[in-house]
Design a protein around this motif. Structure first.
Motif, mmCIF file in Angstrom:
data_model
loop_
_atom_site.group_PDB
_atom_site.id
_atom_site.type_symbol
_atom_site.label_atom_id
_atom_site.label_comp_id
_atom_site.label_asym_id
_atom_site.label_seq_id
_atom_site.Cartn_x
_atom_site.Cartn_y
_atom_site.Cartn_z
ATOM 1 N N PHE A 74 0.848 -1.192 0.000
ATOM 2 C CA PHE A 74 0.000 0.000 0.000
ATOM 3 C C PHE A 74 0.884 1.243 0.000
ATOM 4 C CE2 PHE A 74 -2.749 -3.209 1.705
ATOM 5 C CZ PHE A 74 -4.060 -2.804 1.486
ATOM 6 N N ILE A 106 -4.554 9.812 0.490
ATOM 7 C CA ILE A 106 -5.315 8.772 -0.205
ATOM 8 C C ILE A 106 -4.488 7.494 -0.211
ATOM 9 C CG2 ILE A 106 -6.409 8.069 -2.368
ATOM 10 C CD1 ILE A 106 -6.736 11.042 -3.038
ATOM 11 N N TYR A 151 -3.552 3.872 -1.713
ATOM 12 C CA TYR A 151 -3.589 3.156 -2.996
ATOM 13 C C TYR A 151 -3.037 1.747 -2.821
ATOM 14 C CZ TYR A 151 -4.063 7.829 -5.127
ATOM 15 O OH TYR A 151 -4.489 9.094 -5.470
ATOM 16 N N THR A 152 -3.621 0.808 -3.540
ATOM 17 C CA THR A 152 -3.082 -0.548 -3.603
ATOM 18 C C THR A 152 -3.498 -1.184 -4.923
ATOM 19 O OG1 THR A 152 -2.787 -2.611 -2.348
ATOM 20 C CG2 THR A 152 -5.030 -1.728 -2.487
ATOM 21 N N HIS A 153 -2.705 -2.122 -5.402
ATOM 22 C CA HIS A 153 -2.983 -2.794 -6.679
ATOM 23 C C HIS A 153 -4.336 -3.495 -6.604
ATOM 24 C CE1 HIS A 153 -2.520 -5.486 -10.129
ATOM 25 N NE2 HIS A 153 -1.439 -4.819 -10.485
ATOM 26 N N VAL A 168 -9.685 5.073 -0.150
ATOM 27 C CA VAL A 168 -8.802 4.003 -0.617
ATOM 28 C C VAL A 168 -9.136 3.713 -2.069
ATOM 29 C CG1 VAL A 168 -10.357 2.221 0.306
ATOM 30 C CG2 VAL A 168 -7.985 1.650 -0.198
ATOM 31 N N VAL A 169 -8.097 3.616 -2.890
ATOM 32 C CA VAL A 169 -8.253 3.423 -4.330
ATOM 33 C C VAL A 169 -7.504 2.161 -4.736
ATOM 34 C CG1 VAL A 169 -7.846 4.385 -6.622
ATOM 35 C CG2 VAL A 169 -8.441 5.907 -4.722
ATOM 36 N N GLU A 170 -8.219 1.217 -5.324
ATOM 37 C CA GLU A 170 -7.590 -0.001 -5.825
ATOM 38 C C GLU A 170 -7.296 0.191 -7.305
ATOM 39 O OE1 GLU A 170 -9.154 -3.867 -4.192
ATOM 40 O OE2 GLU A 170 -10.799 -2.563 -3.549
ATOM 41 N N GLU A 171 -6.101 0.630 -7.607
ATOM 42 C CA GLU A 171 -5.690 0.821 -8.991
ATOM 43 C C GLU A 171 -4.181 0.646 -9.097
ATOM 44 O OE1 GLU A 171 -6.932 4.798 -10.013
ATOM 45 O OE2 GLU A 171 -5.007 5.667 -9.407
ATOM 46 N N LYS A 172 -3.721 0.371 -10.314
ATOM 47 C CA LYS A 172 -2.297 0.157 -10.537
ATOM 48 C C LYS A 172 -1.523 1.454 -10.330
ATOM 49 C CE LYS A 172 -3.129 -3.513 -13.914
ATOM 50 N NZ LYS A 172 -2.960 -3.951 -15.318
ATOM 51 N N PHE A 173 -0.323 1.321 -9.752
ATOM 52 C CA PHE A 173 0.591 2.452 -9.664
ATOM 53 C C PHE A 173 1.986 1.973 -10.043
ATOM 54 C CE2 PHE A 173 0.112 0.680 -5.382
ATOM 55 C CZ PHE A 173 1.427 0.470 -4.982
ATOM 56 N N GLN A 227 5.599 6.376 -8.718
ATOM 57 C CA GLN A 227 4.585 6.730 -7.715
ATOM 58 C C GLN A 227 4.922 6.110 -6.356
ATOM 59 O OE1 GLN A 227 1.398 5.368 -10.508
ATOM 60 N NE2 GLN A 227 0.247 7.092 -9.660
#
Length: 279
Positions: free
Chosen positions: A186, A192, A194-196, A222-227, A231
């Motif tokens: 994470f 914010i 973020y996690t895959h 919380v946003v589940e998206e690729k980084f 980043q």
């Protein structure tokens, strides 16, 4: 005290267990497993772990039959018999014994189940102080969502981290960060989290899901998206999640310090909330 283990549907002394040399788990890594945390003699989210075990079996076309019946009770019994206060219970199911061939045997092989417990100290020091990590190319297969015995890619990446005086390797496919060798990753940017996303490139960890639920309950976005790697390295905070390590802050990735190089405010807040759950 002689350790007792679960072998198929019987609780026996560890010395009594004999695994056949043509067990497909031994020869092909053809099997599945779960590791369940134990806190103050109590298991954490046993039902979720067993549900994931059932899903993994379905994905590998391993027929569990009545294996799940009584499994939870047997695992709880193991914990009590072995006097586990804090630690883990490990459960594994292989496809079974059959003449060695890549394809499934035409003979009906019965799955082989083993389970054992291990007393462990909670990793308080790394939870409080944080850890350093290494970036490593993700060379694993494309079904990381299935918790199988095929762990050589993770083993090599973990050893690479240890060889470089790091706690964990953070894996990436080309430029996209996926997860750790035995953890989910994470990052936090501008408050914010973020996690895959939980797709085939990562294991949807039970602790991962718990942390996401905690974020939502506490009003933390919380946003589940690729980084990507950039980043990751520019994050304000970062942390790892996993069974029994719970939430571990990331201080540094190779030569890059994350934030102030110490556990961040949101990370510590989530740790406190998680500790309330397990206590």
């Amino acid at each position: 005290m002689v350790q007792t283990v679960l072998f198929n549907n019987e609780i026996v002394s560890r010395k009594e267990v004999k695994i056949d040399l043509e067990d497909r788990g031994y020869q092909f890594g053809d099997g599945i497993y779960e590791v369940i945390g134990v806190y103050n003699t109590k298991t954490f989210k046993m039902a979720e772990h067993l549900k994931r075990l059932e899903r993994s079996a379905k994905e590998l076309r391993i027929t569990l039959g009545n294996i799940l019946e009584g499994l939870e009770a047997n695992l709880e019994k193991l914990i009590a018999l072995n006097g586990i206060n804090d630690g883990i219970v490990y459960v594994q199911v292989s496809r079974g014994v059959a003449p060695r061939a890549h394809q499934f045997s035409q003979l009906e092989a019965l799955p082989v189940v083993i389970a054992y417990t291990r007393e462990m100290e909670r990793p308080i020091e790394i939870q409080e102080k944080g850890v350093n990590c290494l970036l490593t190319e993700d060379i694993r297969w494309l079904r990381c969502d299935v918790k199988t015995l095929n762990l050589l890619g993770s083993v090599l990446a973990k050893q690479k981290a240890i060889d470089n005086s790091c706690y964990e390797s953070i894996l990436h496919r080309e430029n996209v960060v996926t997860e750790g060798t035995a953890t989910n990753v994470f990052i936090i940017k501008n408050q914010i989290v973020y996690t895959h996303p939980a797709d085939n490139f990562i294991l949807n960890g039970i602790t991962r899901s718990t942390v996401i639920d905690l974020c939502k309950e506490e009003g933390i976005k919380v946003v589940e998206e690729k980084f990507d790697k950039q980043q990751l390295l520019q994050a304000d905070e970062g942390f790892l999640t996993g069974t029994f390590i719970d939430i571990v802050p990331i201080n540094k990735i190779e030569e890059t310090v994350l934030g102030k190089g110490e556990p961040g405010r949101i990370t510590e807040y989530l740790q406190r909330k998680f500790n309330r759950l397990i206590n």
